[in-house]
Motif scaffolding. Structure first.
Motif: not given
Length: 412
Positions: A298, A300-307, A309, A374, A376
């Motif tokens: 998977s 997702e966008l998390s703040g100014d990062c792509v995570e 997983e 994960t 990042v």
């Protein structure tokens, strides 16, 4: 007549007195001017000496090496800023100051000496203290001690030794198997047995080729050679990795599920490096999963990062191994790793890709329940404004589902 002579004599006397006075005055003025010039030259010399001393002190303070200077009696005259940290140190670092004092005393007797001082930390460090006498044309100018932190050079040297030992050991196994299989195959008359032996030869050759490919890939990524950064859509990278992994997942009957957002996740990256990292995470997950136990990827966008997983339901990683799984050649279960043909380079590649892109990779694992890795990656401003380049490779439409989880690969 007499009066005229007296007047003339008086005038001559006044002229002589004036001449003498003028000469004395000039001598005085010249002396004062000379003294003023001497004072000016002296002040200028003192300023130059002070400036040179300040420049020398600043230069010595700027270097990442301790410098301690002592006179011919062993009394310390100067320490730079790096060396001063050990004068008021406590615990382990006080050993460095003790070594400096002892070695300066030895150097004062005309001997050049050195000593390694182990500081057990944390963090663990190794300091090299060297002291040598300062003498020129028979004159003793005292002694100097140098303090070097050799922790990193020692670590790199140990890594080089381990690398040579590990790669020699890993290459010996397939090379030995190939030699034995070829020798057996040469004398085999049974076509069925010969066919099986040939398949084994092929498998070992592929394994050897994979090891060399991993080594070359790791070397290229570590040096970050020919890295071309451009806006890259993360979903396309995952699709590339899944296309490469599908035959392996089908063979092991491990389904791969994806859960990706409907909008494009864009990062500034080297697409080849990023695909290699995602592939290695997925390959590692499939390798340690039993048949019909799905692997889930998977992003997702998390703040100014792509995570990004990758989660499996495999064997899991014991807690005491989790901090070392990203080291080169480190294997949690060497017997299983050998069976699957790996040498412990995949996660090292992932770590270096993350570092090259200013990101990180994390692991969360419970033994017997599975692992979650994960990756990042930061989103750069360029990635948000530039249009991602289209891939020359064929994108597998079945590998990305924007709305829901979708099994990819072998079905349960």
């Amino acid at each position: 007549m007499i009066v005229a002579l007296v007047v003339v004599a008086a005038v001559v006397g006044l002229v002589l007195v004036g001449a003498v006075a003028w000469r004395e005055h000039r001598h005085f003025v010249d002396a004062e001017e000379s003294r003023r010039r001497d004072d000016e030259m002296h002040r200028r010399h003192e300023d130059e000496v002070a400036e040179s001393e300040a420049r020398l002190r600043l230069s010595l303070d700027a270097i990442t090496q301790g410098v301690v200077m002592a006179d011919d009696a062993g009394n310390v005259l100067y320490r730079n800023s790096y060396a001063r940290q050990f004068t008021e140190a406590r615990h382990g670092e006080a050993l460095v100051e003790a070594a400096v004092v002892e070695l300066l005393a030895e150097a004062a007797r005309g001997r050049a000496v050195e000593r390694e001082v182990e500081l057990f930390g944390p963090p663990r460090r190794c300091m090299l203290v060297c002291a040598m006498p300062l003498a020129l044309e028979g004159r003793d100018y005292g002694s100097v001690a140098l303090i070097d932190d050799i922790t990193e050079p020692q670590r790199l040297d140990a890594m080089r030794r381990d690398f040579v030992a590990n790669i020699s050991h890993e290459l010996r196994t397939p090379m030995g198997a190939l030699s034995l299989l070829a020798e057996t195959l040469a004398g085999e008359r049974d076509l069925e047995v010969a066919s099986r032996l040939a398949m084994r030869v092929q498998a070992e050759a592929i394994r050897l080729s994979d090891i060399l490919d991993d080594l070359l890939e790791l070397s290229r990524i570590e040096s970050d050679e020919s890295s071309e950064r451009a806006p890259v859509i993360v979903q396309h990278v995952i699709g590339d990795a899944l296309s490469r992994l599908k035959p392996i997942a089908d063979e092991k009957q491990v389904p791969i599920e994806t859960a990706l957002p409907a909008f494009d996740l864009i990062v500034q990256a080297d697409r080849r490096q990023l695909t290699s990292a995602v592939f290695n995470l997925l390959d590692n997950a499939v390798k340690y999963s039993d048949a019909h136990r799905p692997v889930r990827v998977s992003a997702e966008l998390s703040g100014d990062c792509v995570e990004l997983e990758v989660r499996d339901q495999g064997y899991g990683i014991p807690l005491h191994h989790q901090r070392r799984v990203f080291e080169r050649f480190y294997q949690v279960d060497r017997s299983r790793e050998r069976t699957d043909g790996g040498v412990g380079l995949g996660l090292a590649i992932v770590r270096h890709v993350a570092t090259n892109h200013g990101g990180e990779v994390r692991v969360d694992s419970t033994e017997g329940e599975g692992s979650t890795f994960t990756l990042v990656l930061p989103i750069s401003e360029d990635a948000a404004t530039e249009k991602p380049a289209e891939s020359d490779e064929h994108e597998d439409a079945d590998t990305v589902d924007a709305n829901a989880s979708q099994p990819i690969g072998a079905q349960a």
